[in-house]
Design an enzyme around this catalytic site. Structure first.
Site, PDB file in Angstrom:
ATOM      1  N   CYS A  39     -19.062   0.407   5.081  1.00 37.27           N
ATOM      2  CA  CYS A  39     -19.382  -0.484   3.955  1.00 37.27           C
ATOM      3  C   CYS A  39     -18.748  -1.862   4.129  1.00 37.27           C
ATOM      4  CB  CYS A  39     -18.998   0.149   2.615  1.00 37.27           C
ATOM      5  SG  CYS A  39     -17.269   0.601   2.464  1.00 37.27           S
ATOM      6  N   CYS A  91     -16.080  10.087   0.033  1.00 34.08           N
ATOM      7  CA  CYS A  91     -15.877   8.993   0.985  1.00 34.08           C
ATOM      8  C   CYS A  91     -15.298   9.521   2.299  1.00 34.08           C
ATOM      9  CB  CYS A  91     -14.939   7.958   0.358  1.00 34.08           C
ATOM     10  SG  CYS A  91     -14.453   6.658   1.498  1.00 34.08           S
ATOM     11  N   CYS A 114     -21.296  -5.706   5.381  1.00 31.45           N
ATOM     12  CA  CYS A 114     -21.145  -6.760   4.354  1.00 31.45           C
ATOM     13  C   CYS A 114     -21.386  -8.145   4.967  1.00 31.45           C
ATOM     14  CB  CYS A 114     -19.751  -6.693   3.743  1.00 31.45           C
ATOM     15  SG  CYS A 114     -19.472  -7.970   2.503  1.00 31.45           S
ATOM     16  N   ASP A 116       0.807  -1.219   0.000  1.00 35.12           N
ATOM     17  CA  ASP A 116       0.000   0.000   0.000  1.00 35.12           C
ATOM     18  C   ASP A 116       0.843   1.273   0.000  1.00 35.12           C
ATOM     19  OD1 ASP A 116      -2.385   1.279  -0.068  1.00 35.12           O
ATOM     20  OD2 ASP A 116      -2.668   1.295   2.098  1.00 35.12           O
ATOM     21  N   CYS A 168     -23.750   3.441   2.849  1.00 36.57           N
ATOM     22  CA  CYS A 168     -22.734   4.507   2.802  1.00 36.57           C
ATOM     23  C   CYS A 168     -23.378   5.844   3.194  1.00 36.57           C
ATOM     24  CB  CYS A 168     -22.130   4.595   1.402  1.00 36.57           C
ATOM     25  SG  CYS A 168     -20.948   5.955   1.290  1.00 36.57           S
ATOM     26  N   CYS A 172     -13.350   5.073   7.925  1.00 41.40           N
ATOM     27  CA  CYS A 172     -14.758   4.642   8.001  1.00 41.40           C
ATOM     28  C   CYS A 172     -14.801   3.159   7.658  1.00 41.40           C
ATOM     29  CB  CYS A 172     -15.587   5.447   7.000  1.00 41.40           C
ATOM     30  SG  CYS A 172     -17.269   4.837   6.731  1.00 41.40           S
ATOM     31  N   CYS A 206     -23.876  -2.444   1.054  1.00 44.94           N
ATOM     32  CA  CYS A 206     -22.831  -1.406   1.186  1.00 44.94           C
ATOM     33  C   CYS A 206     -23.259  -0.128   0.486  1.00 44.94           C
ATOM     34  CB  CYS A 206     -21.492  -1.925   0.651  1.00 44.94           C
ATOM     35  SG  CYS A 206     -21.569  -2.595  -1.012  1.00 44.94           S
ATOM     36  N   CYS A 244     -27.065  -8.608  -3.484  1.00 41.76           N
ATOM     37  CA  CYS A 244     -26.854  -7.759  -2.298  1.00 41.76           C
ATOM     38  C   CYS A 244     -26.424  -6.351  -2.717  1.00 41.76           C
ATOM     39  CB  CYS A 244     -25.767  -8.405  -1.429  1.00 41.76           C
ATOM     40  SG  CYS A 244     -25.271  -7.401  -0.024  1.00 41.76           S
ATOM     41  N   CYS A 256     -21.186 -11.226  -4.715  1.00 38.91           N
ATOM     42  CA  CYS A 256     -22.063 -10.200  -4.148  1.00 38.91           C
ATOM     43  C   CYS A 256     -23.529 -10.519  -4.472  1.00 38.91           C
ATOM     44  CB  CYS A 256     -21.715  -8.817  -4.705  1.00 38.91           C
ATOM     45  SG  CYS A 256     -20.259  -8.080  -3.935  1.00 38.91           S
TER      46      CYS A 256
HETATM   47  S1  SF4 Z   1     -22.288  -5.580   1.206  1.00 35.10           S
HETATM   48 FE1  SF4 Z   1     -20.633  -7.016   0.618  1.00 35.10          FE
HETATM   49  S2  SF4 Z   1     -21.715  -8.699  -0.463  1.00 35.10           S
HETATM   50 FE2  SF4 Z   1     -23.134  -6.966  -0.339  1.00 35.10          FE
HETATM   51  S3  SF4 Z   1     -22.817  -5.874  -2.270  1.00 35.10           S
HETATM   52 FE3  SF4 Z   1     -21.498  -4.906  -0.771  1.00 35.10          FE
HETATM   53  S4  SF4 Z   1     -19.530  -5.910  -0.984  1.00 35.10           S
HETATM   54 FE4  SF4 Z   1     -21.024  -7.217  -2.013  1.00 35.10          FE
HETATM   55  S1  SF4 Z   2     -15.666   3.901   3.665  1.00 31.47           S
HETATM   56 FE1  SF4 Z   2     -17.586   4.815   4.456  1.00 31.47          FE
HETATM   57  S2  SF4 Z   2     -17.898   6.679   3.249  1.00 31.47           S
HETATM   58 FE2  SF4 Z   2     -16.362   5.435   2.146  1.00 31.47          FE
HETATM   59  S3  SF4 Z   2     -17.548   4.232   0.695  1.00 31.47           S
HETATM   60 FE3  SF4 Z   2     -17.377   2.983   2.544  1.00 31.47          FE
HETATM   61  S4  SF4 Z   2     -19.239   3.485   3.743  1.00 31.47           S
HETATM   62 FE4  SF4 Z   2     -18.986   5.073   2.177  1.00 31.47          FE
END
Ligand code: SF4
Ligand code: SF4
Length: 320
Positions: free
Chosen positions: A242, A212, A246, A131, A196, A239, A192, A189, A186
């Site tokens: 998301c 974000c 999941c 990273d 957000c 954060c 996420c 679903c 996914c």
């Molecule tokens: S919450 Fe997880 S499984 Fe559901 S759409 Fe988002 S990344 Fe995919």
């Molecule tokens: S880290 Fe938080 S603000 Fe960024 S995309 Fe995921 S849920 Fe949204």
């Protein structure tokens, strides 16, 4: 040694070092990923992260990172921990940042993996990445068979979820490759996207970094836009929303085995009021060796002020 034997040895060494998953791939470019990166950058969704523009040629063509490299050994390391976060008077900190700075921990382990690999082969060289370079680590992980990109853009491993660091050891040795991960689990679903708080996921696998909370509280050097402040909620740094929602994490996330990734205590860091008033020197001394250093004093003070504003607004709403 044969490429097959070397790949087996690399995976055994990765396991012994505590990495939960390991795969091998080459450094060819992936046209679909290149096209998505170009669209994303052209739309300006990377905000002030100009280094991503500079790194784009290598992200498009990973072999540029080191032309002699033949193989990429990609590992995942689980950092999940279920802590009381935040403690009273404090802001929330993304799980990956609760312990020691993961770059240092991962780099040490990846170097051990590289040493083990060239030691086993009796020849060869290696370079480690975590990273902090131009490599498209998540794409290499997908190509090494370790998971798919969730709609939240993160790499999801079928038995680990997404609370993992991705590390890469490039080597000029020839190792047998794994098959790329082709499926997408996914399904229908969209938790996420719905969860957000700032609308930073406008479509599956599209992150608008400029909205974000992770970007706004870590990378951005500007004030947080008024309309996005409520979405910052209690987040002082990063954060996890998301990822928290999941289903793959709800089902598979388990406590990290690496003690250096763990929070020292629930109140290990100063209160929000103290952060707002901190001097540069106090800030350096307090956050040295943690990922929070990246936001700097002005970033952390800005974030703490927004969290305090949000707390005042919600207590006003509760009593009003
Ligand atoms: S919450 Fe997880 S499984 Fe559901 S759409 Fe988002 S990344 Fe995919
Ligand atoms: S880290 Fe938080 S603000 Fe960024 S995309 Fe995921 S849920 Fe949204």
């Amino acid at each position: 040694m044969t490429p097959e034997n070397l790949a087996v040895a690399a995976k055994a060494a990765a396991r012994a070092l505590g990495f939960e998953a390991c795969g091998v791939t080459d450094l060819a470019s992936t046209p679909a990923v290149t096209a998505a990166l170009d669209v994303w950058l052209t739309a300006g969704r990377h905000g002030q992260m100009r280094y991503l523009e500079r790194q784009a040629p290598t992200r498009r063509d990973p072999g540029r990172a080191w032309p002699e490299a033949q193989s990429a050994v990609v590992v995942l390391h689980n950092y999940f921990q279920d802590t009381a976060n935040p403690a009273p008077g404090r802001g929330r900190v993304a799980r990956y940042a609760l312990g020691d700075d993961y770059h240092a921990v991962m780099r040490t382990k990846l170097t051990s993996l590289g040493e083990e690999l060239v030691g086993t082969a009796g020849i060869g060289a290696y370079r480690v990445y975590v990273d902090a370079g131009p490599l498209p680590e998540r794409e290499l992980a997908r190509r090494a068979g370790l998971g798919w990109f969730g709609k939240n853009t993160l790499l999801i491993h079928r038995r680990l979820g997404s609370f993992t660091f991705v590390g890469v050891v490039l080597t000029d040795l020839d190792l047998a490759r794994d098959d790329p991960f082709q499926s997408d689990y996914c399904g229908t679903c969209h938790r996420c996207l719905d969860a957000c708080p700032t609308g930073a996921l406008p479509a599956p696998q599209v992150l608008d970094a400029t909205r974000c909370v992770s970007y706004l509280t870590i990378e951005s050097r500007s004030p947080i836009p008024e309309e996005l402040k409520p979405g910052v909620g209690q987040w002082l740094f990063g954060c996890d929303i998301c990822q928290d929602v999941c289903p793959w994490n709800r089902r598979f996330a388990s406590e990290t085995i690496e003690p250096r990734y763990r929070a020292k205590s629930p109140d290990q860091w100063p209160t929000l009021e103290e952060i707002v008033r901190m001097t540069e020197r106090e800030c350096e001394a307090t956050f040295e060796g943690t990922a929070l250093e990246r936001a700097g004093r002005s970033g952390l003070a800005r974030n703490a002020a927004v969290v305090l504003e949000n707390a005042a607004a919600s207590s006003g709403a509760a009593t009003g």
